[in-house]
Design a protein around this motif. Structure first.
Motif, PDB file in Angstrom:
ATOM      1  N   THR A  51       0.839  -1.202   0.000  1.00 45.95           N
ATOM      2  CA  THR A  51       0.000   0.000   0.000  1.00 45.95           C
ATOM      3  C   THR A  51       0.876   1.255   0.000  1.00 45.95           C
ATOM      4  N   VAL A  52       1.874   1.264   0.886  1.00 49.89           N
ATOM      5  CA  VAL A  52       2.796   2.413   0.963  1.00 49.89           C
ATOM      6  C   VAL A  52       3.508   2.577  -0.376  1.00 49.89           C
ATOM      7  N   ALA A 110       2.946   6.616  -6.776  1.00 50.88           N
ATOM      8  CA  ALA A 110       2.054   7.553  -7.458  1.00 50.88           C
ATOM      9  C   ALA A 110       2.470   8.997  -7.150  1.00 50.88           C
ATOM     10  N   GLN A 111       2.750   9.258  -5.875  1.00 51.19           N
ATOM     11  CA  GLN A 111       3.133  10.620  -5.478  1.00 51.19           C
ATOM     12  C   GLN A 111       4.430  11.047  -6.159  1.00 51.19           C
ATOM     13  N   SER A 112       5.383  10.118  -6.215  1.00 53.03           N
ATOM     14  CA  SER A 112       6.689  10.481  -6.789  1.00 53.03           C
ATOM     15  C   SER A 112       6.571  10.754  -8.289  1.00 53.03           C
ATOM     16  N   LYS A 113       5.498  10.223  -8.900  1.00 54.53           N
ATOM     17  CA  LYS A 113       5.317  10.447 -10.340  1.00 54.53           C
ATOM     18  C   LYS A 113       4.285  11.534 -10.612  1.00 54.53           C
ATOM     19  N   MET A 122       1.924   4.528 -13.368  1.00 56.52           N
ATOM     20  CA  MET A 122       1.962   4.455 -11.905  1.00 56.52           C
ATOM     21  C   MET A 122       1.424   3.080 -11.517  1.00 56.52           C
ATOM     22  N   GLN A 123       1.984   2.495 -10.479  1.00 56.45           N
ATOM     23  CA  GLN A 123       1.594   1.115 -10.128  1.00 56.45           C
ATOM     24  C   GLN A 123       0.095   0.979  -9.873  1.00 56.45           C
ATOM     25  N   CYS A 124      -0.462   1.973  -9.183  1.00 59.96           N
ATOM     26  CA  CYS A 124      -1.869   1.825  -8.788  1.00 59.96           C
ATOM     27  C   CYS A 124      -2.839   2.134  -9.924  1.00 59.96           C
ATOM     28  N   PRO A 178      -6.481   0.576   1.347  1.00 64.84           N
ATOM     29  CA  PRO A 178      -7.513   1.624   1.326  1.00 64.84           C
ATOM     30  C   PRO A 178      -7.129   2.818   0.442  1.00 64.84           C
ATOM     31  N   VAL A 179      -6.907   2.544  -0.829  1.00 65.85           N
ATOM     32  CA  VAL A 179      -6.415   3.585  -1.736  1.00 65.85           C
ATOM     33  C   VAL A 179      -7.292   3.621  -2.981  1.00 65.85           C
ATOM     34  N   VAL A 180      -7.837   4.804  -3.268  1.00 69.36           N
ATOM     35  CA  VAL A 180      -8.702   4.923  -4.434  1.00 69.36           C
ATOM     36  C   VAL A 180      -8.257   6.114  -5.286  1.00 69.36           C
ATOM     37  N   SER A 181      -8.264   5.919  -6.602  1.00 67.03           N
ATOM     38  CA  SER A 181      -7.870   6.985  -7.531  1.00 67.03           C
ATOM     39  C   SER A 181      -9.113   7.548  -8.203  1.00 67.03           C
TER      40      SER A 181
END
Ligand code: NAP
Ligand code: MG
Length: 544
Positions: free
Chosen positions: A365-366, A372-375, A406-408, A416-419
């Motif tokens: 998850t991290v 995503a943040q780094s990209k 991005m991986q996600c 618990p991650v939603v785009s």
């Protein structure tokens, strides 16, 4: 500190969301000790001296007990016992078999509090998500107990020549069903697939996930308490990588729920043996929020549907396609509601979201959020692990600006991650929802029900809910549930969920012989007679 995007104030990337801290309760092991007592003795063993694997509570890493690490020899013992018990069970009248499961339904509801404690302590989820899973078990038991007679009884089927030929469809149990289940919903995923298998007259050998054996064992003990005959449901605990192959080599059907990666291997092995299989696999589930959606409802469904089981529910949403007319309002309200989610480990209904199962799930998850943040993606809510609450807690997280690469974007996070993606049209929402190798579950939010159902039917997912969370299709027991594309093969629930555990058989009787050539006619005359008959039958609605 806040940064402003559109009309909204939001925390800067990485800033901690206002999530309530609920401290970890101590003594979790003590709470489940009476429930766990004796459970590991139920495991099938060829040798009592097996090594044992400890099981830890995700909320605080406390060891709650240990189960045997089974080996291939134990699989042999389990399958042999199950096979020996199956014949007498299949010979019992169906009524007697279904009665066990009607009692099980009641027993599960009677023991609700104990089961919820067990699921929370061993699996780390919030009580409301443990409740959802427990009720699912009761619903499965009731549904199949109530409908088995109508589904399994031999049925007259159409044959070629009325009055002369008769055909019946029979359903026989396959024999011994192997079930390999995951940790995320460890009670229902272990037991709910076993229920129709048993009702159909099979025995079962269950391999529950390594991380959550007690939830499965507890559910099995209740089945015996409800009257299941001894030996009919065998449990082997230990690693799937060790037990999977010997299990598949000996059973007559393999039912697997877990990752697509492992599911493919199981499918290959089952294919070599030509045994039937059902594979319930991963997803990257989309939610479509159309312009005319009821905003409040859409936000509720988004929050409930994305963060169930801390996002470790195969049917929870990880992608949202929101039409531009409602996008800003939806995002603002969804972010606010997500930040208000209460995280914690309390063994009551005071918290919304529990913990991740363990270190590897937290790491993944991290990794997805960091990547995503780094990209260039933005974190609008959450984005942080919360060691202050427990070792594996992660805040419910909303990302925007997620792009291919991005991986996600395509991979299942199972956290618990939603785009969120803005789309200009309904067509774009459908196209992007379908742009995935997965096809498990989706949701459509739209006030116009006719339009919503039309959109839903165009989304290539095995289940789609309209104006509600996954709870709607999940609880629709009469309809099949499962994955399209890489999300699986076969279905649970409904007719398919029972008949898959049977071998269908066509028994056909003829009152004349030979059928061809027809008695008293030459081959040429018979051929002409049959052709004439086919032409005639096509014209008679009752016969064709
Ligand atoms: P997993 O790693 O595939 O494990 C699932 C089960 O398979 C566990 O019991 C595991 O045992 C066993 N296993 C692992 N390797 C095996 C092998 N080589 N041969 C035979 N069995 C093997 O999946 P997970 O991480 O537990 O669960 C998460 C995944 O399941 C997610 O992708 C999620 O979407 C999916 N899921 C799907 C559904 C659905 O209905 N479609 C429902 C729930 C979950 P060990 O515990 O020993 O590893
Ligand atoms: Mg795994």
């Amino acid at each position: 500190m806040t940064a402003s995007v559109g009309t909204m104030e939001m925390p800067r990337a990485g800033e901690r969301a206002e999530t309530t801290v609920k401290p970890v309760g101590a003594g979790l092991a003590g709470r489940v000790k009476p429930l766990i007592r004796g459970l590991s003795d139920m495991v099938a063993l060829a040798d009592r001296e097996r090594k044992r694997t400890e099981v830890y509570a995700p909320f605080n890493r406390e060891c709650i007990g240990a189960v045997p690490s089974c080996e291939a020899a134990d699989v042999r013992v389990a399958v042999d016992r199950a096979r020996a018990a199956q014949k007498a069970w299949a010979a019992r009248p169906l009524r007697e078999r279904t009665r066990v499961f009607m009692r099980y339904h009641d027993l599960v509801l009677d023991r609700l509090d104990s089961i919820l404690d067990m699921l929370q302590v061993e699996g780390g989820k919030s009580r409301r998500h443990a409740l959802e899973e427990t009720l699912d078990v009761a619903i499965n038991a009731r549904y199949y107990a109530a409908h088995a007679a109508e589904l399994l009884q031999p049925k007259r089927r159409q044959s070629l020549i009325p009055f002369i030929l008769k055909a019946w469809e029979y359903h026989h149990p396959v024999g011994v069903v192997g079930i390999i289940s995951p940790w995320n919903y460890p009670f229902t995923m272990a037991v709910s697939d076993a229920i129709p298998a048993l009702i159909a007259g099979n025995a079962v050998v269950l391999k529950p996930a390594d991380l959550t054996p007690f939830s499965a064992l507890y559910g099995v003990r209740l089945l015996y308490e409800a009257g299941l005959p001894g030996d009919l449901l065998q449990v082997i605990t230990g690693r799937g990588s060790v037990l999977g192959t010997p299990l598949i080599e000996q059973v007559d059907f393999i039912g697997f729920t877990g990752s697509t990666e492992v599911g493919r291997k199981i499918g290959e092995q089952a294919g070599r043996r030509l045994i039937k299989t059902s594979l319930e696999l991963g997803g990257k589930n989309p939610m479509l929020v159309l312009d005319d959606a009821d905003l409040e409802r859409a936000v509720f469904v988004a929050t409930q549907g994305s963060f169930a089981g801390a996002g470790q529910l195969c049917i929870s949403y990880e992608r949202m396609y929101v039409q531009s007319g409602i996008y800003d309002r939806f995002l603002e309200a969804f972010v606010a509601r997500t930040k208000a989610q209460r995280l914690g480990s309390a063994l009551d209904f005071s918290v919304d979201i529990g913990s991740l199962i363990g270190a590897s799930q937290l790491e993944k998850t991290v990794e997805h959020v960091d990547d995503a943040q780094s990209k260039g993606a933005q974190v609008l809510a959450g984005g942080r692990s919360r060691p202050d609450i427990g070792p594996y807690f992660f805040e419910p997280t909303i990302l925007t600006g997620v792009t291919e690469g991005m991986q996600c974007y395509r991979e299942e996070t199972f956290g618990p991650v939603v785009s969120i993606y803005k789309v200009d049209s309904v067509e774009e929402a459908i196209t992007r929802a379908n742009d995935s190798e997965f096809g498990l579950n989706a949701a459509v939010m739209c006030r116009d029900e006719r339009k919503a159902v039309d959109v839903a039917s165009r989304v290539r997912c095995g289940t789609v809910s309209v104006n509600e969370t996954y709870q709607a299709p999940w609880s629709a027991m009469g309809a099949p549930m499962g994955g399209m594309k890489d999300s699986g093969l076969g279905r649970r629930h409904g007719i398919e969920g029972l008949l898959k555990y049977t071998e269908s058989q066509n028994v056909s009787l003829s009152r004349i012989s030979p059928l061809f050539p027809a008695p008293g006619l030459s081959v040429e005359a018979s051929a002409a007679a049959y052709v004439a008959m086919l032409r005639l039958v096509k014209k008679i609605p009752g016969l064709r």
